[in-house]
Design a protein around this motif. Structure first.
Motif, PDB file in Angstrom:
ATOM      1  N   ASN A  10       0.908  -1.258   0.011  1.00 59.21           N
ATOM      2  CA  ASN A  10       0.016   0.025   0.073  1.00 59.21           C
ATOM      3  C   ASN A  10       0.911   1.299  -0.040  1.00 59.21           C
ATOM      4  N   ALA A  11       1.948   1.251   0.686  1.00 63.98           N
ATOM      5  CA  ALA A  11       2.693   2.526   0.779  1.00 63.98           C
ATOM      6  C   ALA A  11       3.535   2.553  -0.551  1.00 63.98           C
ATOM      7  N   ILE A  12       3.884   1.513  -1.213  1.00 65.39           N
ATOM      8  CA  ILE A  12       4.446   1.650  -2.548  1.00 65.39           C
ATOM      9  C   ILE A  12       3.584   2.190  -3.693  1.00 65.39           C
ATOM     10  N   ASN A  13       2.045   1.672  -3.520  1.00 65.98           N
ATOM     11  CA  ASN A  13       1.116   2.185  -4.442  1.00 65.98           C
ATOM     12  C   ASN A  13       0.806   3.578  -4.248  1.00 65.98           C
ATOM     13  N   ARG A  14       0.795   4.234  -2.861  1.00 65.53           N
ATOM     14  CA  ARG A  14       0.450   5.484  -2.759  1.00 65.53           C
ATOM     15  C   ARG A  14       1.736   6.441  -3.355  1.00 65.53           C
ATOM     16  N   SER A  15       2.830   6.058  -2.979  1.00 60.58           N
ATOM     17  CA  SER A  15       3.972   6.798  -3.553  1.00 60.58           C
ATOM     18  C   SER A  15       4.109   6.875  -5.245  1.00 60.58           C
ATOM     19  N   ASP A  34       1.464   6.489  -7.087  1.00 65.94           N
ATOM     20  CA  ASP A  34       0.181   7.422  -7.434  1.00 65.94           C
ATOM     21  C   ASP A  34       0.731   8.667  -7.336  1.00 65.94           C
ATOM     22  N   GLN A  35       1.222   9.206  -6.254  1.00 59.52           N
ATOM     23  CA  GLN A  35       1.730  10.490  -6.130  1.00 59.52           C
ATOM     24  C   GLN A  35       2.851  10.970  -7.230  1.00 59.52           C
ATOM     25  N   LEU A  36       3.648  10.034  -7.388  1.00 60.87           N
ATOM     26  CA  LEU A  36       4.346  10.523  -8.596  1.00 60.87           C
ATOM     27  C   LEU A  36       3.898  10.543  -9.838  1.00 60.87           C
ATOM     28  N   GLN A  37       2.656   9.607 -10.213  1.00 61.59           N
ATOM     29  CA  GLN A  37       2.118   9.721 -11.404  1.00 61.59           C
ATOM     30  C   GLN A  37       1.310  10.904 -11.648  1.00 61.59           C
ATOM     31  N   ASN A  38       0.875  11.463 -10.524  1.00 63.85           N
ATOM     32  CA  ASN A  38      -0.047  12.803 -10.547  1.00 63.85           C
ATOM     33  C   ASN A  38       1.108  13.688 -10.870  1.00 63.85           C
ATOM     34  N   LEU A  39       2.156  13.842 -10.321  1.00 63.54           N
ATOM     35  CA  LEU A  39       3.224  14.893 -10.653  1.00 63.54           C
ATOM     36  C   LEU A  39       3.600  14.564 -12.009  1.00 63.54           C
ATOM     37  N   ASN A  40       3.749  13.313 -12.555  1.00 60.73           N
ATOM     38  CA  ASN A  40       3.814  13.231 -14.019  1.00 60.73           C
ATOM     39  C   ASN A  40       2.936  13.821 -14.861  1.00 60.73           C
ATOM     40  N   CYS A  41       1.345  13.490 -14.794  1.00 63.60           N
ATOM     41  CA  CYS A  41       0.329  14.278 -15.338  1.00 63.60           C
ATOM     42  C   CYS A  41       0.514  15.651 -15.261  1.00 63.60           C
ATOM     43  N   THR A  42       0.753  16.475 -14.307  1.00 60.81           N
ATOM     44  CA  THR A  42       0.921  17.636 -14.218  1.00 60.81           C
ATOM     45  C   THR A  42       2.198  18.314 -14.958  1.00 60.81           C
ATOM     46  N   LEU A  43       3.127  17.634 -14.837  1.00 63.84           N
ATOM     47  CA  LEU A  43       4.271  18.119 -15.474  1.00 63.84           C
ATOM     48  C   LEU A  43       3.884  17.770 -17.161  1.00 63.84           C
ATOM     49  N   GLU A  44       3.259  16.877 -17.543  1.00 65.08           N
ATOM     50  CA  GLU A  44       2.828  16.718 -19.001  1.00 65.08           C
ATOM     51  C   GLU A  44       1.972  17.974 -19.443  1.00 65.08           C
ATOM     52  N   TYR A  47       9.634  17.298  -8.064  1.00 63.03           N
ATOM     53  CA  TYR A  47       9.454  15.802  -8.177  1.00 63.03           C
ATOM     54  C   TYR A  47      10.808  15.173  -7.901  1.00 63.03           C
ATOM     55  N   ILE A  48      11.926  16.144  -8.022  1.00 65.62           N
ATOM     56  CA  ILE A  48      13.189  15.172  -7.521  1.00 65.62           C
ATOM     57  C   ILE A  48      13.145  15.265  -6.123  1.00 65.62           C
ATOM     58  N   ALA A  49      12.759  16.082  -5.299  1.00 67.59           N
ATOM     59  CA  ALA A  49      12.833  16.048  -3.760  1.00 67.59           C
ATOM     60  C   ALA A  49      11.857  15.000  -3.416  1.00 67.59           C
ATOM     61  N   GLN A  50      10.704  14.982  -4.021  1.00 70.20           N
ATOM     62  CA  GLN A  50       9.579  13.745  -3.949  1.00 70.20           C
ATOM     63  C   GLN A  50      10.283  12.407  -3.846  1.00 70.20           C
ATOM     64  N   ASP A  69      10.975   9.230  -1.517  1.00 73.78           N
ATOM     65  CA  ASP A  69      10.344   8.177  -1.590  1.00 73.78           C
ATOM     66  C   ASP A  69      11.212   6.764  -2.168  1.00 73.78           C
ATOM     67  N   SER A  70      12.349   7.221  -2.842  1.00 74.94           N
ATOM     68  CA  SER A  70      13.209   6.076  -3.292  1.00 74.94           C
ATOM     69  C   SER A  70      14.095   5.579  -2.183  1.00 74.94           C
ATOM     70  N   LYS A  71      14.246   6.576  -0.870  1.00 70.38           N
ATOM     71  CA  LYS A  71      14.920   5.776   0.339  1.00 70.38           C
ATOM     72  C   LYS A  71      14.156   4.735   0.742  1.00 70.38           C
ATOM     73  N   PHE A  72      12.574   4.642   0.795  1.00 69.21           N
ATOM     74  CA  PHE A  72      11.983   3.611   1.150  1.00 69.21           C
ATOM     75  C   PHE A  72      11.579   2.239   0.092  1.00 69.21           C
ATOM     76  N   LEU A  73      11.776   2.930  -1.094  1.00 70.38           N
ATOM     77  CA  LEU A  73      11.576   1.918  -2.111  1.00 70.38           C
ATOM     78  C   LEU A  73      12.716   0.964  -2.367  1.00 70.38           C
ATOM     79  N   THR A  74      14.180   1.392  -1.844  1.00 72.42           N
ATOM     80  CA  THR A  74      15.132   0.701  -2.397  1.00 72.42           C
ATOM     81  C   THR A  74      15.212  -0.532  -1.369  1.00 72.42           C
ATOM     82  N   ILE A  75      14.303  -0.900  -0.611  1.00 66.51           N
ATOM     83  CA  ILE A  75      13.977  -1.949   0.265  1.00 66.51           C
ATOM     84  C   ILE A  75      13.541  -3.072  -0.552  1.00 66.51           C
TER      85      ILE A  75
END
Length: 126
Positions: free
Chosen positions: A23-28, A30-40, A58-61, A65-71
């Motif tokens: 669930n945490a991965i999916n939330r992260s 989804d947030q990144l995809q929202n940023l992608n859509c806004t960037l686009e 986006y880089i800061a986000q 997020d990548s600190k958690f995702l590296t696991i």
């Protein structure tokens, strides 16, 4: 009998941990995809100042997020996203619309790829 309860308790805790991490991965993602859509949309409207600011956000986000995702995620996937984000900031800075849009599309694919690899499915188990 204590061993059975202990083993069962550890199993239940492990299953709960897996679903919470998914669930945490999916939330992260989804947030990144929202940023992608806004960037686009910023790039399509040629609003490069806001797009550049959002790309820095986006880089800061991504860094947080990548600190958690590296696991849980393959490091190659994380490296691909890192490279695309860095390219994107430079494409936006030089106002290169086609390359910026291509990079955002690539980032969308990579985030979807990360999300799909972490779903609970038969293909991901075996």
């Amino acid at each position: 009998m204590k061993n059975v309860y202990l083993a069962f308790s550890i199993f239940i805790i492990m299953i709960i941990g897996i679903f919470l991490s998914i669930n945490a991965i999916n939330r992260s993602c989804d947030q990144l995809q929202n940023l992608n859509c806004t960037l686009e949309s910023y790039i399509l409207n040629e609003n490069y100042e806001d797009a550049y600011t959002l790309s820095l956000d986006y880089i800061a986000q991504w860094k947080s997020d990548s600190k958690f995702l590296t696991i849980y995620i393959h490091h190659e996937d994380l490296d691909y996203v890192d490279n695309e984000i860095l390219k994107l900031t430079q494409y936006i800075k030089t106002r290169d619309k086609s390359e910026s849009l291509a990079t955002v599309h690539s980032m969308k694919y990579l985030i979807d790829h990360i999300k799909s690899h972490e779903k609970v499915s038969i293909s991901n188990i075996f």
